[in-house]
Design a protein around this motif. Structure first.
Motif, PDB file in Angstrom:
ATOM      1  N   ILE A 139     -48.305 -44.552 -40.624  1.00 11.26           N
ATOM      2  CA  ILE A 139     -46.861 -44.400 -40.491  1.00 11.26           C
ATOM      3  C   ILE A 139     -46.192 -44.114 -41.835  1.00 11.26           C
ATOM      4  CG2 ILE A 139     -46.804 -45.861 -38.435  1.00 11.26           C
ATOM      5  CD1 ILE A 139     -45.690 -48.115 -40.113  1.00 11.26           C
ATOM      6  N   ASP A 140     -47.000 -43.979 -42.892  1.00  9.69           N
ATOM      7  CA  ASP A 140     -46.438 -43.664 -44.208  1.00  9.69           C
ATOM      8  C   ASP A 140     -46.546 -42.172 -44.538  1.00  9.69           C
ATOM      9  OD1 ASP A 140     -45.780 -46.278 -44.570  1.00  9.69           O
ATOM     10  OD2 ASP A 140     -47.265 -46.685 -46.121  1.00  9.69           O
ATOM     11  N   LEU A 172     -55.173 -49.181 -37.402  1.00  8.36           N
ATOM     12  CA  LEU A 172     -55.588 -48.902 -36.033  1.00  8.36           C
ATOM     13  C   LEU A 172     -56.594 -49.932 -35.564  1.00  8.36           C
ATOM     14  CD1 LEU A 172     -56.205 -45.043 -36.136  1.00  8.36           C
ATOM     15  CD2 LEU A 172     -54.459 -46.206 -34.776  1.00  8.36           C
ATOM     16  N   GLY A 173     -56.507 -50.321 -34.295  1.00  6.71           N
ATOM     17  CA  GLY A 173     -57.493 -51.185 -33.660  1.00  6.71           C
ATOM     18  C   GLY A 173     -57.893 -50.567 -32.340  1.00  6.71           C
ATOM     19  N   ASN A 174     -58.556 -51.335 -31.518  1.00  8.28           N
ATOM     20  CA  ASN A 174     -59.174 -50.769 -30.319  1.00  8.28           C
ATOM     21  C   ASN A 174     -58.173 -50.205 -29.309  1.00  8.28           C
ATOM     22  OD1 ASN A 174     -61.721 -50.122 -29.338  1.00  8.28           O
ATOM     23  ND2 ASN A 174     -61.669 -51.791 -27.854  1.00  8.28           N
ATOM     24  N   ILE A 175     -57.013 -50.805 -29.177  1.00  5.34           N
ATOM     25  CA  ILE A 175     -56.029 -50.288 -28.211  1.00  5.34           C
ATOM     26  C   ILE A 175     -55.494 -48.940 -28.684  1.00  5.34           C
ATOM     27  CG2 ILE A 175     -53.753 -50.603 -27.146  1.00  5.34           C
ATOM     28  CD1 ILE A 175     -54.066 -53.598 -27.549  1.00  5.34           C
ATOM     29  N   ALA A 180     -54.567 -42.989 -29.145  1.00  9.96           N
ATOM     30  CA  ALA A 180     -54.387 -41.835 -30.034  1.00  9.96           C
ATOM     31  C   ALA A 180     -55.387 -40.730 -29.697  1.00  9.96           C
ATOM     32  CB  ALA A 180     -54.543 -42.265 -31.492  1.00  9.96           C
ATOM     33  N   LEU A 181     -56.630 -41.118 -29.375  1.00  9.71           N
ATOM     34  CA  LEU A 181     -57.640 -40.125 -29.023  1.00  9.71           C
ATOM     35  C   LEU A 181     -57.273 -39.436 -27.711  1.00  9.71           C
ATOM     36  CD1 LEU A 181     -60.746 -42.204 -30.124  1.00  9.71           C
ATOM     37  CD2 LEU A 181     -60.174 -39.925 -30.998  1.00  9.71           C
ATOM     38  N   PHE A 182     -56.723 -40.184 -26.784  1.00 10.56           N
ATOM     39  CA  PHE A 182     -56.268 -39.571 -25.530  1.00 10.56           C
ATOM     40  C   PHE A 182     -55.163 -38.565 -25.794  1.00 10.56           C
ATOM     41  CE2 PHE A 182     -53.081 -39.409 -22.168  1.00 10.56           C
ATOM     42  CZ  PHE A 182     -53.832 -38.863 -21.134  1.00 10.56           C
ATOM     43  N   GLU A 183     -54.171 -38.975 -26.540  1.00 13.12           N
ATOM     44  CA  GLU A 183     -53.032 -38.091 -26.818  1.00 13.12           C
ATOM     45  C   GLU A 183     -53.471 -36.819 -27.529  1.00 13.12           C
ATOM     46  OE1 GLU A 183     -50.043 -38.568 -25.763  1.00 13.12           O
ATOM     47  OE2 GLU A 183     -49.976 -40.701 -25.250  1.00 13.12           O
ATOM     48  N   THR A 206     -51.023 -37.970 -33.590  1.00  9.63           N
ATOM     49  CA  THR A 206     -51.026 -38.986 -32.521  1.00  9.63           C
ATOM     50  C   THR A 206     -51.316 -40.393 -33.038  1.00  9.63           C
ATOM     51  OG1 THR A 206     -53.365 -38.626 -31.949  1.00  9.63           O
ATOM     52  CG2 THR A 206     -51.716 -37.275 -30.805  1.00  9.63           C
ATOM     53  N   THR A 207     -52.137 -40.509 -34.090  1.00  4.14           N
ATOM     54  CA  THR A 207     -52.372 -41.855 -34.626  1.00  4.14           C
ATOM     55  C   THR A 207     -51.050 -42.442 -35.117  1.00  4.14           C
ATOM     56  OG1 THR A 207     -53.105 -40.741 -36.671  1.00  4.14           O
ATOM     57  CG2 THR A 207     -54.813 -41.648 -35.243  1.00  4.14           C
ATOM     58  N   ARG A 208     -50.257 -41.603 -35.755  1.00  7.01           N
ATOM     59  CA  ARG A 208     -48.964 -42.077 -36.246  1.00  7.01           C
ATOM     60  C   ARG A 208     -48.024 -42.413 -35.089  1.00  7.01           C
ATOM     61  NH1 ARG A 208     -47.465 -38.451 -40.181  1.00  7.01           N
ATOM     62  NH2 ARG A 208     -46.368 -39.705 -41.705  1.00  7.01           N
ATOM     63  N   GLU A 209     -47.937 -41.511 -34.131  1.00  3.97           N
ATOM     64  CA  GLU A 209     -46.965 -41.692 -33.044  1.00  3.97           C
ATOM     65  C   GLU A 209     -47.260 -42.904 -32.181  1.00  3.97           C
ATOM     66  OE1 GLU A 209     -46.771 -37.956 -31.042  1.00  3.97           O
ATOM     67  OE2 GLU A 209     -45.184 -37.228 -32.404  1.00  3.97           O
ATOM     68  N   VAL A 210     -48.554 -43.092 -31.921  1.00  5.75           N
ATOM     69  CA  VAL A 210     -48.956 -44.200 -31.069  1.00  5.75           C
ATOM     70  C   VAL A 210     -48.611 -45.547 -31.730  1.00  5.75           C
ATOM     71  CG1 VAL A 210     -51.246 -45.242 -31.011  1.00  5.75           C
ATOM     72  CG2 VAL A 210     -50.713 -43.385 -29.465  1.00  5.75           C
TER      73      VAL A 210
END
Length: 283
Positions: A139-140, A172-175, A180-183, A206-210
């Motif tokens: 997020i940075d 990032l963790g398991n959820i 993010a991979l789905f998105e 997506t990693t950021r957005e999620v």
DNA sequence: CGTTACCTGAAA
DNA sequence: TTTCAGGTAACG
């Protein structure tokens, strides 16, 4: 259990409540000491380092909570799987699985609850080594597709495993990694180094957005997570794949699949997440 | 690099 | 009774 959004929610909740407060006592359940101390800070040192100090602020890096102390040191706590940090009136009854508490000078204390006792506490003179060990925060601003591409370069490991590696990407963790991979439309078991530019770019977004969405919803309470006041988050109501095994994909209707990647339960849509296929073994 | 251990339940 | 759990460090 808590990932970046959960830890950040706790940080935001507690920051105004603990800043400027003096620590008048530290109580710790003897049976959990070795784990609480994370084999880093002996328990008497922890107690001596905290008692009498004033908390100057509450920060976060990755999944670590960072309490600034008025002597320039930092109290670093990690909740691991089942840790909770709760702000309570000192007269309130003990929490379930309470392992310790930090008594503040205003009639409240911070309760440390941890069913599985994996959580850690330590006091550091200097947090720079910890910060340097962790990857950038998605997020940075210093996080980018360019960064991810070099982090993935040459890696044979599953992209999910690399994204979960806190030295590569912090928080990032398991959820959130499954989401993010789905998105991004990427199979979790794809080898990181084999991903094309487009997929890497999508993952950077997506990693950021999620994670940002997780913060907006105050975290995901599938099981144990509660915020600094003991309330559940709402993000678990918005997940698209995590623990939706056998349910229809919201996008295409296919059944969400469950596998294991890097020893972690992994959820994905077989139709929406196709890139790239696993490279066939050379003969 | 993948797997296992750490610990205690809750759920299957 | 067995399996599984949102994390990480220590294994081999």
């Amino acid at each position: 259990m808590p990932e970046l959004p959960e830890v950040e929610t706790i940080r935001r909740d507690l920051e105004p409540l603990v800043s400027g407060r003096r620590i008048v006592a530290v109580e710790i359940d003897e049976a959990t000491l070795p784990l609480l101390a994370g084999a880093t800070t002996p328990i008497e040192m922890l107690r001596a380092s905290l008692a009498g100090r004033t908390i100057t602020g509450l920060g976060r890096r990755g999944k670590y909570l960072l309490f600034g102390l008025d002597d320039g040191r930092t109290f670093v706590a990690h909740l691991r799987m089942t840790g909770r940090l709760l702000w309570r009136d000192s007269e309130a009854p003990p929490e379930a699985y309470e392992r310790g508490r930090i008594v503040l000078d205003d009639g409240h204390d911070l309760r440390w609850s941890d069913l599985r006792k994996f959580g850690t506490w330590r006091v550091m003179d200097n947090v720079t080594p910890l910060f340097e060990k962790l990857g950038p925060e998605p997020i940075d601003d210093d996080y980018s597709a360019r960064y991810l591409r070099q982090a993935f370069k040459g890696r044979e490991a599953a992209v999910k495993s690399v994204l979960l590696d806190q030295e590569k990407v912090a928080g990032l963790g398991n959820i959130y990694v499954d989401e993010a991979l789905f998105e991004a439309g990427v199979r979790p078991e794809s080898r990181a180094g084999a991903l094309g530019d487009a997929a890497v770019k999508r993952l950077a977004v997506t990693t950021r957005e999620v994670l940002l969405r997780g913060i907006e919803h105050r975290g995901a309470s599938f099981r144990d997570y509660v915020d600094g006041q003991g309330n559940e988050g709402r993000q678990h109501m918005y997940v698209k794949v995590f623990r939706r095994t056998g349910k229809p994909c919201y996008t295409c209707g296919s059944e969400i699949q469950r596998t294991v990647v890097g020893g972690r339960a992994t959820h994905y849509c077989p139709r929406c997440q196709r890139f790239p296929r696993r490279r066939s073994k050379p003969a």
